[in-house]
Write a protein that holds these residues in place. Structure first.
Motif, PDB file in Angstrom:
ATOM      1  N   ALA A   1      -3.640  -6.459  -7.188  1.00 63.53           N
ATOM      2  CA  ALA A   1      -2.863  -5.480  -7.951  1.00 63.53           C
ATOM      3  C   ALA A   1      -2.744  -4.190  -7.160  1.00 63.53           C
ATOM      4  N   VAL A   2      -1.661  -3.481  -7.403  1.00 58.12           N
ATOM      5  CA  VAL A   2      -1.491  -2.131  -6.879  1.00 58.12           C
ATOM      6  C   VAL A   2      -2.227  -1.163  -7.805  1.00 58.12           C
ATOM      7  N   VAL A   3      -3.053  -0.311  -7.247  1.00 59.51           N
ATOM      8  CA  VAL A   3      -3.686   0.748  -8.034  1.00 59.51           C
ATOM      9  C   VAL A   3      -2.669   1.888  -8.079  1.00 59.51           C
ATOM     10  N   ALA A   4      -1.756   1.774  -9.028  1.00 54.13           N
ATOM     11  CA  ALA A   4      -0.551   2.608  -9.021  1.00 54.13           C
ATOM     12  C   ALA A   4      -0.869   4.102  -8.992  1.00 54.13           C
ATOM     13  N   LYS A   5      -1.845   4.507  -9.766  1.00 50.88           N
ATOM     14  CA  LYS A   5      -2.163   5.935  -9.837  1.00 50.88           C
ATOM     15  C   LYS A   5      -2.573   6.462  -8.469  1.00 50.88           C
ATOM     16  N   ASN A   6      -3.395   5.693  -7.751  1.00 50.11           N
ATOM     17  CA  ASN A   6      -3.829   6.121  -6.425  1.00 50.11           C
ATOM     18  C   ASN A   6      -2.716   5.988  -5.395  1.00 50.11           C
ATOM     19  N   ALA A   7      -1.998   4.854  -5.442  1.00 48.17           N
ATOM     20  CA  ALA A   7      -0.948   4.613  -4.454  1.00 48.17           C
ATOM     21  C   ALA A   7       0.124   5.702  -4.525  1.00 48.17           C
ATOM     22  N   GLU A   8       0.474   6.124  -5.725  1.00 45.09           N
ATOM     23  CA  GLU A   8       1.467   7.183  -5.867  1.00 45.09           C
ATOM     24  C   GLU A   8       0.910   8.511  -5.354  1.00 45.09           C
ATOM     25  N   ARG A   9      -0.342   8.791  -5.672  1.00 48.94           N
ATOM     26  CA  ARG A   9      -0.946  10.043  -5.204  1.00 48.94           C
ATOM     27  C   ARG A   9      -1.077  10.057  -3.683  1.00 48.94           C
ATOM     28  N   ASN A  10      -1.295   8.861  -3.099  1.00 51.58           N
ATOM     29  CA  ASN A  10      -1.423   8.763  -1.646  1.00 51.58           C
ATOM     30  C   ASN A  10      -0.075   8.589  -0.947  1.00 51.58           C
ATOM     31  N   ASP A  11       1.007   8.615  -1.732  1.00 49.75           N
ATOM     32  CA  ASP A  11       2.360   8.387  -1.216  1.00 49.75           C
ATOM     33  C   ASP A  11       2.462   7.020  -0.549  1.00 49.75           C
ATOM     34  N   ASN A  12       1.848   6.025  -1.187  1.00 51.27           N
ATOM     35  CA  ASN A  12       1.764   4.678  -0.617  1.00 51.27           C
ATOM     36  C   ASN A  12       2.309   3.601  -1.540  1.00 51.27           C
ATOM     37  N   ALA A  13       3.111   3.962  -2.525  1.00 55.70           N
ATOM     38  CA  ALA A  13       3.557   2.966  -3.499  1.00 55.70           C
ATOM     39  C   ALA A  13       4.291   1.811  -2.821  1.00 55.70           C
ATOM     40  N   ASP A  14       5.192   2.118  -1.890  1.00 56.13           N
ATOM     41  CA  ASP A  14       5.936   1.065  -1.209  1.00 56.13           C
ATOM     42  C   ASP A  14       5.050   0.250  -0.275  1.00 56.13           C
ATOM     43  N   LEU A  15       4.130   0.924   0.390  1.00 53.39           N
ATOM     44  CA  LEU A  15       3.221   0.249   1.320  1.00 53.39           C
ATOM     45  C   LEU A  15       2.272  -0.679   0.568  1.00 53.39           C
ATOM     46  N   ALA A  16       1.744  -0.220  -0.557  1.00 50.36           N
ATOM     47  CA  ALA A  16       0.835  -1.046  -1.358  1.00 50.36           C
ATOM     48  C   ALA A  16       1.552  -2.287  -1.877  1.00 50.36           C
ATOM     49  N   GLN A  17       2.772  -2.108  -2.370  1.00 50.41           N
ATOM     50  CA  GLN A  17       3.561  -3.244  -2.848  1.00 50.41           C
ATOM     51  C   GLN A  17       3.810  -4.228  -1.704  1.00 50.41           C
ATOM     52  N   GLY A  18       4.183  -3.709  -0.546  1.00 57.76           N
ATOM     53  CA  GLY A  18       4.457  -4.557   0.603  1.00 57.76           C
ATOM     54  C   GLY A  18       3.237  -5.311   1.086  1.00 57.76           C
ATOM     55  N   TYR A  19       2.077  -4.667   1.030  1.00 56.05           N
ATOM     56  CA  TYR A  19       0.843  -5.308   1.478  1.00 56.05           C
ATOM     57  C   TYR A  19       0.544  -6.547   0.643  1.00 56.05           C
ATOM     58  N   LEU A  20       0.701  -6.433  -0.661  1.00 54.96           N
ATOM     59  CA  LEU A  20       0.403  -7.573  -1.528  1.00 54.96           C
ATOM     60  C   LEU A  20       1.501  -8.630  -1.459  1.00 54.96           C
ATOM     61  N   GLU A  21       2.739  -8.209  -1.294  1.00 52.52           N
ATOM     62  CA  GLU A  21       3.814  -9.182  -1.117  1.00 52.52           C
ATOM     63  C   GLU A  21       3.607  -9.990   0.160  1.00 52.52           C
ATOM     64  N   TYR A  22       3.073  -9.359   1.182  1.00 49.46           N
ATOM     65  CA  TYR A  22       2.845 -10.053   2.448  1.00 49.46           C
ATOM     66  C   TYR A  22       1.910 -11.247   2.272  1.00 49.46           C
ATOM     67  N   LEU A  23       0.958 -11.152   1.366  1.00 48.47           N
ATOM     68  CA  LEU A  23      -0.005 -12.245   1.155  1.00 48.47           C
ATOM     69  C   LEU A  23       0.671 -13.526   0.672  1.00 48.47           C
ATOM     70  N   TYR A  24       1.897 -13.417   0.163  1.00 48.88           N
ATOM     71  CA  TYR A  24       2.635 -14.582  -0.314  1.00 48.88           C
ATOM     72  C   TYR A  24       3.553 -15.174   0.754  1.00 48.88           C
ATOM     73  N   THR A  25       3.672 -14.523   1.896  1.00 48.89           N
ATOM     74  CA  THR A  25       4.536 -15.058   2.943  1.00 48.89           C
ATOM     75  C   THR A  25       3.919 -16.325   3.533  1.00 48.89           C
ATOM     76  N   GLU A  26       4.760 -17.164   4.115  1.00 48.98           N
ATOM     77  CA  GLU A  26       4.263 -18.428   4.661  1.00 48.98           C
ATOM     78  C   GLU A  26       3.216 -18.201   5.749  1.00 48.98           C
ATOM     79  N   ASP A  27       3.436 -17.207   6.595  1.00 48.52           N
ATOM     80  CA  ASP A  27       2.467 -16.925   7.659  1.00 48.52           C
ATOM     81  C   ASP A  27       1.114 -16.521   7.077  1.00 48.52           C
ATOM     82  N   ALA A  28       1.137 -15.661   6.067  1.00 48.05           N
ATOM     83  CA  ALA A  28      -0.116 -15.226   5.454  1.00 48.05           C
ATOM     84  C   ALA A  28      -0.783 -16.372   4.701  1.00 48.05           C
ATOM     85  N   GLN A  29       0.008 -17.204   4.026  1.00 48.73           N
ATOM     86  CA  GLN A  29      -0.543 -18.359   3.313  1.00 48.73           C
ATOM     87  C   GLN A  29      -1.229 -19.314   4.296  1.00 48.73           C
TER      88      GLN A  29
END
Length: 340
Positions: free
Chosen positions: A254-282
């Motif tokens: 999960a994205v820790v939305a409150k922290n990710a937004e405060r750290n200006d990382n909302a897009d990066l956090a979302q991308g990090y977790l989406e990456y785990l579903y890519t074929e290479d990461a799987q």
């Protein structure tokens, strides 16, 4: 990348680092952005491999470099640390309840399980046994663990998601074996818990107890962990046993939305977790002995994962909130069994 390749590369990297520490090192280049991942205790090697692969992927996609930092420990302890101020952008846990706690505090979205596929679980596992070479105690299933003289090691269910799954897997087996007879189930669990030699606070501590301190006849942990231990410490010294019936262990993110937004990382956090579903990461996850849902990768690694009946926690026990209240709260089933 397999664990053995990772370990060889780690050894090379350590040697290079030692050489550079003599004064020849060039100045380190700072990454464009930084992300903090709060994760469970036994995931250190996994994410040490995932993170540089993610950085390369993100840099190709967005033309900026990322340094992913890690915080590891028992997943419940990690969740408490976030509630106490740890500014993690994402969580990659082994226990749904530890993400739910963060959602209840408003740190994670209430519908976090709908924000990513497979109930926000990019990979999963089950509970398996690591026994000494030749399996001298002939441990093949859960009923062998209640025999006299069998010494068990696994993490404390009060502090470890890993330990909770072990406890629930044993209970679910007994529930099936005794057709829901609560008296027989509790007798089985009393014998099972009575054979526990050491209750460490986390999965890594349990591994140390079994492997390095040479305590116990069987270490119970995630299938991924026992296979990785066997490869790391010597496949000739240990056998891995996947019981015919066990529990489905989801690994929620999960994205820790409150922290990710405060750290200006909302897009990066979302991308990090989406990456785990890519074929290479799987494929990388499967290389670390985690089961995945990507069909292409499943076929590639089919021989690696024995067939076993995986029981869902929700089907046996109800909701996770019921599980926590009935089994792991103060005075719950676990406490009562340990007092018997």
């Amino acid at each position: 990348m397999t664990l053995s390749v990772f370990l060889r590369r780690s050894a090379i990297a350590s040697a290079v680092a030692a050489t550079l520490s003599t004064g020849l090192a060039a100045p380190a280049l700072a990454a464009d952005r930084e992300l903090l991942n709060s994760s469970y205790d036994i995931a250190r090697e996994l994410f040490a491999t995932v993170n540089p692969e993610f950085n390369a992927w993100w840099q190709e996609q967005h033309d900026e470099s990322v340094e992913v930092k890690q915080s590891h420990g028992g997943s419940s302890k990690q969740a408490r640390a976030i509630m106490q101020g740890l500014r993690a952008d994402v969580v990659t846990y082994n226990q749904v309840t530890d993400v739910n706690v963060l959602a209840e505090k408003g740190l994670v979205a209430e519908d976090w399980q709908q924000q990513f596929p497979n109930n926000a679980s990019p990979y999963y596992s089950t509970t398996a046994f690591l026994v000494r070479e030749g399996n001298p105690k002939e441990i093949d299933s859960w009923d062998d663990l209640v025999e006299d003289g069998v010494e068990i090691v696994f993490p404390n269910p009060k502090t470890s998601g890993n330990g909770r799954y072990t406890y629930l897997a044993a209970w679910a087996y007994a529930d099936q074996e005794f057709d829901g007879d609560e008296e027989q189930i509790r007798e089985f669990m009393n014998q099972f818990l009575g054979n526990v030699k050491v209750f460490d606070t986390g999965g890594r501590g349990a591994t140390t107890t079994f492997v390095e301190r040479n305590i116990g006849d069987v270490l119970i942990s995630f299938e991924s962990e026992v296979n990785n231990i066997s490869k790391e410490y010597g496949e000739d010294d240990y056998d891995v046993v996947v019981p015919p019936v066990s529990i489905l262990a989801e690994f929620p993110v999960a994205v820790v939305a409150k922290n990710a937004e405060r750290n200006d990382n909302a897009d990066l956090a979302q991308g990090y977790l989406e990456y785990l579903y890519t074929e290479d990461a799987q494929r990388l996850l499967a290389g670390f002995n985690y089961r995945v849902n990507d069909e292409t990768v499943q076929k590639e690694f089919a021989d690696q994962f024995p067939e076993t009946e995986l029981l869902r926690v929700e089907d046996v026990f109800g909701s996770w909130s019921q599980v926590m209240d009935n089994h792991f709260s103060s005075g719950g089933e676990l406490d009562q069994l340990q007092r018997r």
